[in-house]
Design an enzyme around this catalytic site. Sequence first.
Site, PDB file in Angstrom:
ATOM      1  CG  HIS A  35      -2.433 -34.664 -33.030  1.00 40.37           C
ATOM      2  ND1 HIS A  35      -3.295 -33.590 -33.010  1.00 40.37           N
ATOM      3  CD2 HIS A  35      -1.208 -34.170 -32.781  1.00 40.37           C
ATOM      4  CE1 HIS A  35      -2.604 -32.492 -32.756  1.00 40.37           C
ATOM      5  NE2 HIS A  35      -1.335 -32.808 -32.618  1.00 40.37           N
ATOM      6  CG  ASP A  65       6.206 -35.708 -30.349  1.00 39.20           C
ATOM      7  OD1 ASP A  65       5.051 -35.368 -30.049  1.00 39.20           O
ATOM      8  OD2 ASP A  65       7.186 -34.943 -30.268  1.00 39.20           O
TER       9      ASP A  65
HETATM   10  C1  SDX Z   1       2.025 -33.470 -29.396  1.00 42.22           C
HETATM   11  O1  SDX Z   1      -2.062 -30.749 -29.366  1.00 42.22           O
HETATM   12  C2  SDX Z   1      -1.061 -30.633 -30.117  1.00 42.22           C
HETATM   13  O2  SDX Z   1      -1.063 -29.976 -31.143  1.00 42.22           O
HETATM   14  C3  SDX Z   1       0.181 -31.360 -29.616  1.00 42.22           C
HETATM   15  C4  SDX Z   1       1.356 -31.368 -30.588  1.00 42.22           C
HETATM   16  C5  SDX Z   1       1.934 -29.992 -30.777  1.00 42.22           C
HETATM   17  O3  SDX Z   1       2.548 -29.766 -31.836  1.00 42.22           O
HETATM   18  O4  SDX Z   1       1.879 -29.179 -29.836  1.00 42.22           O
HETATM   19  O5  SDX Z   1       0.941 -31.868 -31.844  1.00 42.22           O
HETATM   20  C6  SDX Z   1       2.502 -32.231 -30.067  1.00 42.22           C
HETATM   21  O6  SDX Z   1       1.823 -33.445 -28.211  1.00 42.22           O
HETATM   22  C7  SDX Z   1       1.762 -34.692 -30.235  1.00 42.22           C
HETATM   23  C8  SDX Z   1       1.206 -35.878 -29.377  1.00 42.22           C
HETATM   24  C9  SDX Z   1       2.395 -36.586 -28.705  1.00 42.22           C
HETATM   25  N1  SDX Z   1       1.892 -37.591 -27.722  1.00 42.22           N
HETATM   26  C10 SDX Z   1       2.015 -38.904 -27.977  1.00 42.22           C
HETATM   27  O7  SDX Z   1       2.454 -39.387 -29.017  1.00 42.22           O
HETATM   28  C11 SDX Z   1       1.549 -39.783 -26.808  1.00 42.22           C
HETATM   29  C12 SDX Z   1       0.704 -40.953 -27.344  1.00 42.22           C
HETATM   30  N2  SDX Z   1      -0.577 -40.401 -27.835  1.00 42.22           N
HETATM   31  C13 SDX Z   1      -1.614 -40.205 -26.924  1.00 42.22           C
HETATM   32  O8  SDX Z   1      -1.492 -40.413 -25.613  1.00 42.22           O
HETATM   33  C14 SDX Z   1      -2.885 -39.537 -27.445  1.00 42.22           C
HETATM   34  O9  SDX Z   1      -3.110 -39.982 -28.711  1.00 42.22           O
HETATM   35  C15 SDX Z   1      -2.887 -38.027 -27.399  1.00 42.22           C
HETATM   36  C16 SDX Z   1      -2.533 -37.516 -26.038  1.00 42.22           C
HETATM   37  C17 SDX Z   1      -1.936 -37.475 -28.397  1.00 42.22           C
HETATM   38  C18 SDX Z   1      -4.290 -37.550 -27.762  1.00 42.22           C
HETATM   39  O10 SDX Z   1      -5.104 -37.926 -26.717  1.00 42.22           O
HETATM   40  P1  SDX Z   1      -6.676 -37.695 -26.797  1.00 42.22           P
HETATM   41  O11 SDX Z   1      -7.060 -36.850 -27.951  1.00 42.22           O
HETATM   42  O12 SDX Z   1      -7.131 -37.270 -25.449  1.00 42.22           O
HETATM   43  O13 SDX Z   1      -7.213 -39.117 -27.139  1.00 42.22           O
HETATM   44  P2  SDX Z   1      -7.623 -40.194 -26.072  1.00 42.22           P
HETATM   45  O14 SDX Z   1      -6.547 -40.328 -25.051  1.00 42.22           O
HETATM   46  O15 SDX Z   1      -8.999 -39.872 -25.622  1.00 42.22           O
HETATM   47  O16 SDX Z   1      -7.627 -41.538 -26.949  1.00 42.22           O
HETATM   48  C19 SDX Z   1      -8.774 -41.875 -27.733  1.00 42.22           C
HETATM   49  C20 SDX Z   1      -8.709 -43.400 -27.849  1.00 42.22           C
HETATM   50  C21 SDX Z   1      -8.606 -44.090 -26.493  1.00 42.22           C
HETATM   51  O17 SDX Z   1      -9.113 -45.408 -26.674  1.00 42.22           O
HETATM   52  P3  SDX Z   1     -10.701 -45.695 -26.256  1.00 42.22           P
HETATM   53  O18 SDX Z   1     -10.861 -45.206 -24.830  1.00 42.22           O
HETATM   54  O19 SDX Z   1     -11.515 -44.903 -27.246  1.00 42.22           O
HETATM   55  O20 SDX Z   1     -10.868 -47.181 -26.402  1.00 42.22           O
HETATM   56  O21 SDX Z   1      -7.515 -43.785 -28.554  1.00 42.22           O
HETATM   57  C22 SDX Z   1      -6.663 -44.523 -27.690  1.00 42.22           C
HETATM   58  C23 SDX Z   1      -7.127 -44.253 -26.268  1.00 42.22           C
HETATM   59  O22 SDX Z   1      -6.815 -45.347 -25.428  1.00 42.22           O
HETATM   60  N3  SDX Z   1      -5.317 -44.032 -27.913  1.00 42.22           N
HETATM   61  C24 SDX Z   1      -4.242 -44.816 -28.013  1.00 42.22           C
HETATM   62  C25 SDX Z   1      -3.170 -43.932 -28.282  1.00 42.22           C
HETATM   63  N4  SDX Z   1      -3.630 -42.669 -28.337  1.00 42.22           N
HETATM   64  C26 SDX Z   1      -4.967 -42.739 -28.101  1.00 42.22           C
HETATM   65  N5  SDX Z   1      -4.080 -46.159 -27.890  1.00 42.22           N
HETATM   66  C27 SDX Z   1      -2.815 -46.630 -28.045  1.00 42.22           C
HETATM   67  N6  SDX Z   1      -1.734 -45.831 -28.321  1.00 42.22           N
HETATM   68  C28 SDX Z   1      -1.873 -44.501 -28.439  1.00 42.22           C
HETATM   69  N7  SDX Z   1      -0.828 -43.718 -28.706  1.00 42.22           N
END
Ligand code: SDX
Length: 423
Positions: free
Chosen positions: A301, A358
């Site tokens: 998140h 989720d």
């Molecule tokens: C919602 O914003 C809100 O409030 C949203 C929400 C709401 O109520 O409106 O809470 C609802 O959208 C919840 C999120 C649902 N999405 C998912 O579950 C999809 C999987 N999660 C992600 O794709 C990710 O964690 C996000 C999109 C939720 C957050 O993305 P960020 O903050 O941009 O983080 P990032 O993509 O920069 O990741 C940081 C690191 C990266 O690794 P490095 O480059 O540092 O090595 O964490 C890793 C990412 O690769 N990473 C994950 C991951 N999420 C982040 N690695 C594996 N699995 C994951 N799910």
Amino acid sequence: MSTAKLNVDGQEYELPVVVGSEGEVGVDISRFRAASKAVTLDPGFGNTGSGQSAITFIDGEKGILRYRGYPIEQLAQNARFVDVCYLLIYGELPNKDELDKFRQELTYHTLIHEDMKKFFEGYPPTAHPMAILSSMVASLATYYPELSEDENDLNIVRLLAKAKTIAAYAYKKSIGQPFMYPSNDLSYCSNFLHMMFAVPTEEYVVSDVMEDALNTLLILHADHEQNCSTLTVRTVGSSQANLFASLAAGICALWGPLHGGANQKVLEMLEMIRQDGGDYKKYVDMAKDKNSDFRLMGFGHRVYKNFDPRATILRNTVDKVLAQMGTNDPLLDIAKHLEQVALSDEYFVERKLYPNVDFYSGILYRAMGIPTNMFTVMFALGRLPGWIAHWKEQRDNPAGRINRPRQIYTGPTERNFVPLEQR
Ligand code: SDX
């Protein structure tokens, strides 16, 4: 009020600082470009406040979520979704008269115009219900044009009341069953469930377990400050676009798998793991592998860096509801194993990736008989009052400005046109 100082090429700029009611500090850069000709950059806006709001407070480090000051745990435990709609949109929990009037208006406006039902004949049976919901919500503007500011409250009620009818009709369309009209004798949640699962050939009674589970799910999804879809609603609304157009845009933004579309992806992921013999460790390893674009859906998140309080509430609700419904879902076992493995794995711990809202919501929707492709629609129904509250807060702000950020251009510098024969 304290100030912040920013030094650009030896020139120091003093910037005012805004402090919120919870002590959050915002450096106000609204005059910075005029003074420095420079802009700040923040792709994804992770460090940028888009404005000030009195609707929802989140503390990502402490796992705090409050709607208008009320902790989400207390609202999920004690309130009905209609209470929360009123609270988010109008700022206070309704008293009995206010609640009765609001409920009556929502009941009265649940039907959609008979001609709008014909829109469904044009959609293919395979149409994704999010495509239907977004286009039907935008189409509400063809029946209810915005005439004056005080019309907004009526259109707010129309949208809250009719969106659940459109959602249920989209489901009925997808399974080839007749649309079920709403009943004025049912509560908001029961009315929706009745329109979803009742058939003309036999009586359908909504169980308390199902109604309470939906009530909790909708409350947990009701608002979340400046998330991707809410920012979209505020941006479209900042151009003075009408309520229906602004909300339709928010529905489209929510559809993305990184946002509200994640709940559908979580169930598809759990199903994939089950088909693959339940080897969840393999998928945790894939999620850690930079060469794989696989992500553990439902984890991570932008704001919550310890735990998502909504996931905690849902995790407890799932156990209770499945027990009450006598359902044993193998995907729930996989989900819990996945959670345990991920939370002890350095990759996830280091990046503070925890289950988000989720991760468990889809298990509950599934237990309630809601199909996977309707999960994001359910998220949208929950988020409606939050989107509306933000749209209204912005519309009611006389100092509100159209959203128009700047950029840093990286394309070609000036060059002359090249005629076709010389290219
Ligand atoms: C919602 O914003 C809100 O409030 C949203 C929400 C709401 O109520 O409106 O809470 C609802 O959208 C919840 C999120 C649902 N999405 C998912 O579950 C999809 C999987 N999660 C992600 O794709 C990710 O964690 C996000 C999109 C939720 C957050 O993305 P960020 O903050 O941009 O983080 P990032 O993509 O920069 O990741 C940081 C690191 C990266 O690794 P490095 O480059 O540092 O090595 O964490 C890793 C990412 O690769 N990473 C994950 C991951 N999420 C982040 N690695 C594996 N699995 C994951 N799910």
